[in-house]
Design an enzyme around this catalytic site. Structure first.
Site, PDB file in Angstrom:
ATOM      1  N   HIS A  39     -55.622 -86.831  53.281  1.00 61.71           N
ATOM      2  CA  HIS A  39     -54.194 -86.534  53.238  1.00 61.71           C
ATOM      3  C   HIS A  39     -53.491 -87.412  52.213  1.00 61.71           C
ATOM      4  O   HIS A  39     -53.710 -88.621  52.172  1.00 61.71           O
ATOM      5  CB  HIS A  39     -53.589 -86.756  54.627  1.00 61.71           C
ATOM      6  CG  HIS A  39     -52.133 -86.478  54.697  1.00 61.71           C
ATOM      7  ND1 HIS A  39     -51.210 -87.447  54.970  1.00 61.71           N
ATOM      8  CD2 HIS A  39     -51.446 -85.331  54.510  1.00 61.71           C
ATOM      9  CE1 HIS A  39     -50.003 -86.913  54.964  1.00 61.71           C
ATOM     10  NE2 HIS A  39     -50.122 -85.626  54.686  1.00 61.71           N
ATOM     11  N   ASP A  58     -55.324 -78.798  31.616  1.00 66.62           N
ATOM     12  CA  ASP A  58     -55.600 -77.862  30.524  1.00 66.62           C
ATOM     13  C   ASP A  58     -56.552 -78.517  29.518  1.00 66.62           C
ATOM     14  O   ASP A  58     -56.895 -79.701  29.630  1.00 66.62           O
ATOM     15  CB  ASP A  58     -54.310 -77.357  29.874  1.00 66.62           C
ATOM     16  CG  ASP A  58     -53.479 -78.420  29.176  1.00 66.62           C
ATOM     17  OD1 ASP A  58     -54.052 -79.378  28.605  1.00 66.62           O
ATOM     18  OD2 ASP A  58     -52.242 -78.283  29.173  1.00 66.62           O
ATOM     19  N   ASP A 110     -49.711 -80.699  51.046  1.00 65.97           N
ATOM     20  CA  ASP A 110     -49.023 -81.691  51.883  1.00 65.97           C
ATOM     21  C   ASP A 110     -47.677 -81.142  52.358  1.00 65.97           C
ATOM     22  O   ASP A 110     -46.811 -80.805  51.548  1.00 65.97           O
ATOM     23  CB  ASP A 110     -48.828 -82.981  51.085  1.00 65.97           C
ATOM     24  CG  ASP A 110     -48.488 -84.168  51.950  1.00 65.97           C
ATOM     25  OD1 ASP A 110     -47.962 -83.971  53.073  1.00 65.97           O
ATOM     26  OD2 ASP A 110     -48.736 -85.303  51.513  1.00 65.97           O
ATOM     27  N   MET A 127     -46.376 -80.571  34.544  1.00 61.09           N
ATOM     28  CA  MET A 127     -45.936 -81.487  33.498  1.00 61.09           C
ATOM     29  C   MET A 127     -44.780 -80.849  32.748  1.00 61.09           C
ATOM     30  O   MET A 127     -44.908 -79.757  32.194  1.00 61.09           O
ATOM     31  CB  MET A 127     -47.074 -81.787  32.516  1.00 61.09           C
ATOM     32  CG  MET A 127     -46.668 -82.721  31.388  1.00 61.09           C
ATOM     33  SD  MET A 127     -47.928 -82.892  30.104  1.00 61.09           S
ATOM     34  CE  MET A 127     -49.100 -83.943  30.922  1.00 61.09           C
ATOM     35  N   TYR A 150     -48.694 -88.459  33.352  1.00 56.20           N
ATOM     36  CA  TYR A 150     -49.902 -89.201  32.970  1.00 56.20           C
ATOM     37  C   TYR A 150     -50.128 -90.383  33.914  1.00 56.20           C
ATOM     38  O   TYR A 150     -51.260 -90.643  34.337  1.00 56.20           O
ATOM     39  CB  TYR A 150     -49.807 -89.710  31.532  1.00 56.20           C
ATOM     40  CG  TYR A 150     -49.973 -88.659  30.466  1.00 56.20           C
ATOM     41  CD1 TYR A 150     -50.864 -87.599  30.604  1.00 56.20           C
ATOM     42  CD2 TYR A 150     -49.243 -88.737  29.290  1.00 56.20           C
ATOM     43  CE1 TYR A 150     -51.020 -86.646  29.617  1.00 56.20           C
ATOM     44  CE2 TYR A 150     -49.392 -87.782  28.280  1.00 56.20           C
ATOM     45  CZ  TYR A 150     -50.276 -86.740  28.448  1.00 56.20           C
ATOM     46  OH  TYR A 150     -50.429 -85.808  27.467  1.00 56.20           O
ATOM     47  N   TYR A 179     -48.919 -77.105  28.177  1.00 53.77           N
ATOM     48  CA  TYR A 179     -48.226 -77.582  29.376  1.00 53.77           C
ATOM     49  C   TYR A 179     -48.714 -76.840  30.621  1.00 53.77           C
ATOM     50  O   TYR A 179     -47.941 -76.450  31.489  1.00 53.77           O
ATOM     51  CB  TYR A 179     -46.707 -77.465  29.225  1.00 53.77           C
ATOM     52  CG  TYR A 179     -46.134 -78.452  28.235  1.00 53.77           C
ATOM     53  CD1 TYR A 179     -45.866 -79.767  28.616  1.00 53.77           C
ATOM     54  CD2 TYR A 179     -45.872 -78.084  26.920  1.00 53.77           C
ATOM     55  CE1 TYR A 179     -45.340 -80.677  27.707  1.00 53.77           C
ATOM     56  CE2 TYR A 179     -45.343 -78.998  26.008  1.00 53.77           C
ATOM     57  CZ  TYR A 179     -45.083 -80.285  26.410  1.00 53.77           C
ATOM     58  OH  TYR A 179     -44.566 -81.194  25.526  1.00 53.77           O
ATOM     59  N   ASN A 236     -50.931 -78.144  32.799  1.00 58.65           N
ATOM     60  CA  ASN A 236     -51.445 -79.104  33.774  1.00 58.65           C
ATOM     61  C   ASN A 236     -50.706 -78.968  35.095  1.00 58.65           C
ATOM     62  O   ASN A 236     -49.490 -78.789  35.119  1.00 58.65           O
ATOM     63  CB  ASN A 236     -51.278 -80.531  33.241  1.00 58.65           C
ATOM     64  CG  ASN A 236     -51.903 -80.694  31.882  1.00 58.65           C
ATOM     65  OD1 ASN A 236     -53.100 -80.502  31.724  1.00 58.65           O
ATOM     66  ND2 ASN A 236     -51.095 -81.019  30.892  1.00 58.65           N
TER      67      ASN A 236
END
Length: 146
Positions: A22, A30, A66, A76, A116, A134, A136
């Site tokens: 958890h 990418d 979650d 991102m 990052y 973009y 990710n």
């Protein structure tokens, strides 16, 4: 081989998903993401030749998000000044809606450099061959409720 498990999920990736607890995070990165340098303290799983959407869809069949945080899914953000379209985000929204009762509202955004920093703390990073910019996405694991 196993029944009921999406074929795109390798034994290594299934093991990692199962090991995660958890609040642990996983990044589906990418092809431009620096997975190896960001993942020095994480497990890096190579899924070259696969795109993020098909991996996201397969993972969310098994992976609870979650419920204790507003945004267990994060993208991102596009850097100011970058003239980049992100139609893949719409695809992600549809996939998340398919698997998450709270819908696409669970998707948030994190500024690029903050993303990052969060990725460096992830349990695992999946390096894909995704060519969209973009693309990710970070997932935070929840609990399995039976």
């Amino acid at each position: 081989m196993l029944k009921g498990i999406p074929k795109i999920l390798s034994p290594e990736l299934l093991k990692v998903l199962s090991e995660m607890g958890h609040s642990d995070r996983i990044v589906i990165a990418d092809g431009n993401f620096p997975a190896e340098s960001m993942g020095k303290d994480a497990k890096v799983i190579r899924c070259d030749g696969h795109g993020v959407p098909e991996l996201l869809d397969a993972i969310l069949q098994l992976f609870p998000l979650d419920s204790y945080v507003e945004h267990p899914v994060n993208l991102m953000e596009v850097m100011p000044g970058d003239d980049v379209e992100t139609p893949i985000w719409d695809v992600y929204g549809k996939i998340v809606e398919k698997h998450e009762t709270r819908g696409a509202g669970v998707i948030g955004n994190i500024e690029r450099f903050a993303f990052y920093e969060e990725a460096k703390k992830a349990y695992a990073i999946i390096a894909t061959g995704e060519s969209a910019l973009y693309a990710n996405i970070m997932l935070q694991k929840g609990v399995v409720v039976d």
